[in-house]
Design an enzyme around this catalytic site. Structure first.
Site, mmCIF file in Angstrom:
data_model
loop_
_atom_site.group_PDB
_atom_site.id
_atom_site.type_symbol
_atom_site.label_atom_id
_atom_site.label_comp_id
_atom_site.label_asym_id
_atom_site.label_seq_id
_atom_site.Cartn_x
_atom_site.Cartn_y
_atom_site.Cartn_z
ATOM 1 N N TYR A 184 1.043 10.322 3.844
ATOM 2 C CA TYR A 184 1.860 9.109 3.801
ATOM 3 C C TYR A 184 3.217 9.403 3.164
ATOM 4 O O TYR A 184 3.301 9.733 1.981
ATOM 5 C CB TYR A 184 1.143 7.981 3.045
ATOM 6 C CG TYR A 184 -0.199 7.580 3.645
ATOM 7 C CD1 TYR A 184 -0.550 7.928 4.954
ATOM 8 C CD2 TYR A 184 -1.125 6.852 2.909
ATOM 9 C CE1 TYR A 184 -1.778 7.569 5.502
ATOM 10 C CE2 TYR A 184 -2.351 6.485 3.452
ATOM 11 C CZ TYR A 184 -2.662 6.861 4.745
ATOM 12 O OH TYR A 184 -3.879 6.509 5.286
ATOM 13 N N HIS A 187 -8.868 13.794 6.392
ATOM 14 C CA HIS A 187 -8.192 12.675 7.057
ATOM 15 C C HIS A 187 -8.708 12.470 8.484
ATOM 16 O O HIS A 187 -8.872 11.351 8.935
ATOM 17 C CB HIS A 187 -6.680 12.911 7.043
ATOM 18 C CG HIS A 187 -5.878 11.651 7.039
ATOM 19 N ND1 HIS A 187 -4.686 11.523 6.372
ATOM 20 C CD2 HIS A 187 -6.076 10.459 7.618
ATOM 21 C CE1 HIS A 187 -4.200 10.301 6.552
ATOM 22 N NE2 HIS A 187 -5.027 9.646 7.304
HETATM 23 P P1 NAP Z 1 -3.535 -3.311 7.563
HETATM 24 O O1 NAP Z 1 -4.029 -3.277 6.184
HETATM 25 O O2 NAP Z 1 -4.435 -3.746 8.653
HETATM 26 O O3 NAP Z 1 -2.247 -4.252 7.672
HETATM 27 C C1 NAP Z 1 -1.119 -4.121 6.871
HETATM 28 C C2 NAP Z 1 -0.138 -5.175 7.303
HETATM 29 O O4 NAP Z 1 -0.686 -6.471 6.986
HETATM 30 C C3 NAP Z 1 1.186 -5.071 6.587
HETATM 31 O O5 NAP Z 1 2.203 -5.375 7.518
HETATM 32 C C4 NAP Z 1 1.102 -6.154 5.519
HETATM 33 O O6 NAP Z 1 2.339 -6.689 5.206
HETATM 34 C C5 NAP Z 1 0.260 -7.192 6.211
HETATM 35 N N1 NAP Z 1 -0.430 -8.037 5.241
HETATM 36 C C6 NAP Z 1 -1.123 -7.654 4.146
HETATM 37 N N2 NAP Z 1 -1.604 -8.723 3.491
HETATM 38 C C7 NAP Z 1 -1.185 -9.798 4.180
HETATM 39 C C8 NAP Z 1 -1.359 -11.182 3.982
HETATM 40 N N3 NAP Z 1 -2.039 -11.660 2.954
HETATM 41 N N4 NAP Z 1 -0.806 -12.017 4.884
HETATM 42 C C9 NAP Z 1 -0.096 -11.544 5.937
HETATM 43 N N5 NAP Z 1 0.102 -10.235 6.164
HETATM 44 C C10 NAP Z 1 -0.447 -9.359 5.285
HETATM 45 O O7 NAP Z 1 -2.908 -1.905 8.038
HETATM 46 P P2 NAP Z 1 -2.885 -0.425 7.503
HETATM 47 O O8 NAP Z 1 -1.834 -0.239 6.493
HETATM 48 O O9 NAP Z 1 -2.823 0.430 8.718
HETATM 49 O O10 NAP Z 1 -4.334 -0.165 6.889
HETATM 50 C C11 NAP Z 1 -4.630 -0.314 5.517
HETATM 51 C C12 NAP Z 1 -4.744 1.013 4.815
HETATM 52 O O11 NAP Z 1 -5.778 1.813 5.387
HETATM 53 C C13 NAP Z 1 -3.497 1.900 4.926
HETATM 54 O O12 NAP Z 1 -2.433 1.458 4.137
HETATM 55 C C14 NAP Z 1 -4.073 3.235 4.544
HETATM 56 O O13 NAP Z 1 -4.227 3.325 3.144
HETATM 57 C C15 NAP Z 1 -5.424 3.182 5.256
HETATM 58 N N6 NAP Z 1 -5.395 3.800 6.604
HETATM 59 C C16 NAP Z 1 -6.119 4.928 6.817
HETATM 60 C C17 NAP Z 1 -6.101 5.539 8.052
HETATM 61 C C18 NAP Z 1 -6.880 6.794 8.270
HETATM 62 O O14 NAP Z 1 -6.681 7.476 9.295
HETATM 63 N N7 NAP Z 1 -7.788 7.143 7.374
HETATM 64 C C19 NAP Z 1 -5.350 4.993 9.107
HETATM 65 C C20 NAP Z 1 -4.660 3.811 8.873
HETATM 66 C C21 NAP Z 1 -4.704 3.217 7.632
HETATM 67 P P3 NAP Z 1 3.104 -6.277 3.844
HETATM 68 O O15 NAP Z 1 3.129 -4.768 3.827
HETATM 69 O O16 NAP Z 1 4.417 -6.931 4.004
HETATM 70 O O17 NAP Z 1 2.313 -6.840 2.692
#
Ligand code: NAP
Length: 277
Positions: free
Chosen positions: A53, A111
């Site tokens: 990241y 990962h």
């Molecule tokens: P996510 O958690 O599904 O969505 C994040 C989005 O949702 C951001 O745009 C955020 O906006 C928004 N959001 C958060 N809380 C909200 C709320 N209360 N109301 C409205 N919108 C809201 O997406 P993600 O970041 O892909 O997944 C979460 C985490 O999983 C990642 O950050 C990472 O740590 C991990 N991940 C791991 C992998 C892997 O391959 N292992 C892949 C993807 C993700 P704001 O940022 O403006 O708050």
């Protein structure tokens, strides 16, 4: 907060915070740091990051936040597949520890599966564990066949979690991966539980949210967390969003809600290849 038992017997909260995309723009750093602080304040102490990241920038941001409260977090980071040789994993871990400003990572994940044999990465994880640099190890983005390969290896049954894409619009794992993990007591960690924000105007989600007087994001998280062996790590980069995510824990979905959501997004009836984001 409700907790889930890792195979080691250690309990972790079901809701944490993800950090993908954080730490990349200096102008956002204060708000993102405040979001992680808020998550810790609310007991969402599972903090998920990765060396990938922002090329280490997210780990550095997390390190700054945790400098004064390391013991409050259950800290997860990940090694990239092309670093996941015996020596490469150990070097990558040292880099993560440095950026995170800590002596120990609570959970270190591969990962995704690359070309390095899983046995070699596992040996590196075990060495890191013996050296006290990581407490638990796990994997991410491994489908059923990959998990079978892993648990067949000596020590492979100690895998602490499989972190995979799971949300209302990505239900493929319910057919086989999720029941398979449950059968072996391996918790599943749902990443992108909000579909990166793209699902928040989904009509079914909006309808159920209106019924409860809450926001769609809260229904989306409550839906993922309805399963007793699933944790979620939404990325919320403002304290306000973190607070809203936390309130998902207060939402009790009814049978009618679940039926409405199933109708709009039916559970899988056949094997689907594990999706990634
Ligand atoms: P996510 O958690 O599904 O969505 C994040 C989005 O949702 C951001 O745009 C955020 O906006 C928004 N959001 C958060 N809380 C909200 C709320 N209360 N109301 C409205 N919108 C809201 O997406 P993600 O970041 O892909 O997944 C979460 C985490 O999983 C990642 O950050 C990472 O740590 C991990 N991940 C791991 C992998 C892997 O391959 N292992 C892949 C993807 C993700 P704001 O940022 O403006 O708050």
């Amino acid at each position: 907060m409700r907790e889930i038992l890792l195979p080691s017997g250690e309990a972790v909260p079901v809701l944490g915070i993800g950090t993908w995309g954080m730490g990349e723009y200096p102008g956002n750093a204060a708000r993102e740091a405040a979001a992680i602080q808020m998550a810790l304040d609310l007991g969402m102490s599972v903090v998920d990051t990765a060396e990938m990241y922002g090329d280490g920038a997210a780990e550095e941001l997390v390190g700054k936040v945790l400098a004064a409260r390391r013991s409050e977090a259950f800290l997860i980071t990940k090694v990239l597949p092309h670093h996941a040789t015996l020596r490469g994993t150990i070097a990558a871990c040292e880099g993560s520890l440095r950026r995170l400003g800590t002596d120990t990572i609570d959970l270190y994940l591969l990962h995704w599966r690359g070309v390095v044999p899983l046995a070699e990465t596992l040996e590196a994880f075990e060495r890191l564990q013996r050296a006290g640099k990581i407490r638990h190890w796990g994997v991410s983005n491994l489908d059923v066949a990959d998990m079978e390969d892993l648990v067949r290896l000596p020590g492979g049954q100690k895998v602490a979690t499989d972190q995979v894409l799971y949300n209302l619009t990505r239900r493929g794992i319910e057919f086989d991966l999720l029941p398979g993990c449950v059968g072996q007591g391996i918790p599943v960690m749902a990443y992108s539980p909000l579909e990166q924000g793209r699902m928040l105007d989904d009509p079914a989600l909006v309808r159920v949210a209106a019924r409860h007087g809450v926001r769609p994001a809260q229904i989306a998280l409550a839906w993922v967390l309805r399963h007793p062996l699933v944790l979620a790590i939404p990325k919320a980069s403002s304290p306000q969003h973190v607070r809203e995510c936390h309130h998902a824990l207060d939402v009790q979905l009814t049978l009618r809600d679940l039926a409405d959501l199933d109708r709009a997004h039916p559970p899988p009836t056949h094997k689907r290849v594990l999706e990634v984001i």
